[in-house]
Design an enzyme around this catalytic site. Structure first.
Site, PDB file in Angstrom:
ATOM      1  N   ASP A  84      -1.631 -64.078   0.112  1.00 30.55           N
ATOM      2  CA  ASP A  84      -2.170 -62.724   0.256  1.00 30.55           C
ATOM      3  C   ASP A  84      -1.137 -61.717  -0.245  1.00 30.55           C
ATOM      4  O   ASP A  84       0.065 -61.857  -0.002  1.00 30.55           O
ATOM      5  CB  ASP A  84      -2.518 -62.458   1.724  1.00 30.55           C
ATOM      6  CG  ASP A  84      -3.409 -61.245   1.893  1.00 30.55           C
ATOM      7  OD1 ASP A  84      -4.575 -61.426   2.308  1.00 30.55           O
ATOM      8  OD2 ASP A  84      -2.959 -60.108   1.614  1.00 30.55           O
ATOM      9  N   HIS A 134     -13.649 -65.474   1.724  1.00 31.88           N
ATOM     10  CA  HIS A 134     -12.295 -66.033   1.762  1.00 31.88           C
ATOM     11  C   HIS A 134     -11.915 -66.363   3.192  1.00 31.88           C
ATOM     12  O   HIS A 134     -12.226 -65.623   4.126  1.00 31.88           O
ATOM     13  CB  HIS A 134     -11.278 -65.081   1.131  1.00 31.88           C
ATOM     14  CG  HIS A 134     -11.388 -63.667   1.616  1.00 31.88           C
ATOM     15  ND1 HIS A 134     -12.347 -62.808   1.149  1.00 31.88           N
ATOM     16  CD2 HIS A 134     -10.672 -62.979   2.515  1.00 31.88           C
ATOM     17  CE1 HIS A 134     -12.215 -61.636   1.746  1.00 31.88           C
ATOM     18  NE2 HIS A 134     -11.213 -61.710   2.595  1.00 31.88           N
ATOM     19  N   LEU A 135     -11.239 -67.477   3.310  1.00 34.08           N
ATOM     20  CA  LEU A 135     -10.750 -67.950   4.605  1.00 34.08           C
ATOM     21  C   LEU A 135      -9.269 -67.590   4.687  1.00 34.08           C
ATOM     22  O   LEU A 135      -8.469 -68.041   3.859  1.00 34.08           O
ATOM     23  CB  LEU A 135     -10.943 -69.465   4.667  1.00 34.08           C
ATOM     24  CG  LEU A 135     -10.515 -70.197   5.934  1.00 34.08           C
ATOM     25  CD1 LEU A 135     -11.327 -69.737   7.138  1.00 34.08           C
ATOM     26  CD2 LEU A 135     -10.684 -71.711   5.745  1.00 34.08           C
TER      27      LEU A 135
HETATM   28  P1  AMP Z   1     -10.531 -59.043   3.995  1.00 28.96           P
HETATM   29  O1  AMP Z   1     -10.066 -57.728   4.565  1.00 28.96           O
HETATM   30  O2  AMP Z   1     -10.840 -60.067   5.032  1.00 28.96           O
HETATM   31  O3  AMP Z   1     -11.633 -58.858   2.992  1.00 28.96           O
HETATM   32  O4  AMP Z   1      -9.271 -59.621   3.240  1.00 28.96           O
HETATM   33  C1  AMP Z   1      -8.963 -59.293   1.922  1.00 28.96           C
HETATM   34  C2  AMP Z   1      -7.551 -59.723   1.704  1.00 28.96           C
HETATM   35  O5  AMP Z   1      -7.330 -59.794   0.312  1.00 28.96           O
HETATM   36  C3  AMP Z   1      -6.518 -58.751   2.277  1.00 28.96           C
HETATM   37  O6  AMP Z   1      -5.708 -59.438   3.217  1.00 28.96           O
HETATM   38  C4  AMP Z   1      -5.762 -58.280   1.045  1.00 28.96           C
HETATM   39  O7  AMP Z   1      -4.395 -58.094   1.314  1.00 28.96           O
HETATM   40  C5  AMP Z   1      -6.008 -59.428   0.080  1.00 28.96           C
HETATM   41  N1  AMP Z   1      -5.934 -59.071  -1.321  1.00 28.96           N
HETATM   42  C6  AMP Z   1      -6.541 -58.050  -1.962  1.00 28.96           C
HETATM   43  N2  AMP Z   1      -6.244 -58.061  -3.276  1.00 28.96           N
HETATM   44  C7  AMP Z   1      -5.416 -59.127  -3.466  1.00 28.96           C
HETATM   45  C8  AMP Z   1      -4.762 -59.660  -4.604  1.00 28.96           C
HETATM   46  N3  AMP Z   1      -4.883 -59.104  -5.816  1.00 28.96           N
HETATM   47  N4  AMP Z   1      -3.985 -60.759  -4.440  1.00 28.96           N
HETATM   48  C9  AMP Z   1      -3.849 -61.332  -3.226  1.00 28.96           C
HETATM   49  N5  AMP Z   1      -4.465 -60.859  -2.106  1.00 28.96           N
HETATM   50  C10 AMP Z   1      -5.218 -59.770  -2.226  1.00 28.96           C
END
Ligand code: AMP
Length: 114
Positions: A30, A100-101
């Site tokens: 993440d 996503h998990l």
């Molecule tokens: P959610 O809030 O459950 O939808 O989680 C989305 C997650 O994606 C968050 O923890 C973000 O930090 C992560 N995220 C967003 N963009 C990226 C990226 N480009 N690379 C890695 N993680 C990301």
């Protein structure tokens, strides 16, 4: 999905910090980690939310969790403990609409989560 960042990771257009991958699943760190280990496991195929999963996705859902287990073992947190979770839609805080998990570990987790 053309504008989905996780699809771009799944198809190789963007290369995240990958920790596990197979033909159906990709796992990467993440960008904004909430624990010493914070990995996201995604299906390569675009599925927007948990609500869109159906009976035919049962094997895929299992693959997501088996990948999480592999990640936890590789990260050395399997025995100490770790948390897996999926945020679904707005009130749960979902911000990227490609299922996503989350795999979180390396520190003590609190309950209930915020
Ligand atoms: P959610 O809030 O459950 O939808 O989680 C989305 C997650 O994606 C968050 O923890 C973000 O930090 C992560 N995220 C967003 N963009 C990226 C990226 N480009 N690379 C890695 N993680 C990301």
């Amino acid at each position: 999905m053309d504008d989905c960042i996780f699809c771009k990771m799944a198809n190789g257009e963007i290369r995240p910090d990958v920790v596990y991958e197979d033909d159906q699943v990709l796992a990467f760190r993440d960008l904004n980690p909430q624990a010493p280990t914070h990995v996201l496991v995604i299906p390569r195929r675009h599925i927007g939310t948990l609500n869109e999963l159906g009976p035919s996705d049962a094997e895929l859902v299992g693959r997501l969790f088996l990948a999480a287990r592999e990640v936890a073992q590789a990260e050395g947190i399997a025995e100490r403990g770790y948390r897996t979770l999926i945020n679904c839609n707005a009130e749960a805080g979902q911000s990227v609409f490609h299922v996503h998990l989350h795999v979180l570990g390396g520190r003590r987790m609190h309950w209930p989560p915020g």
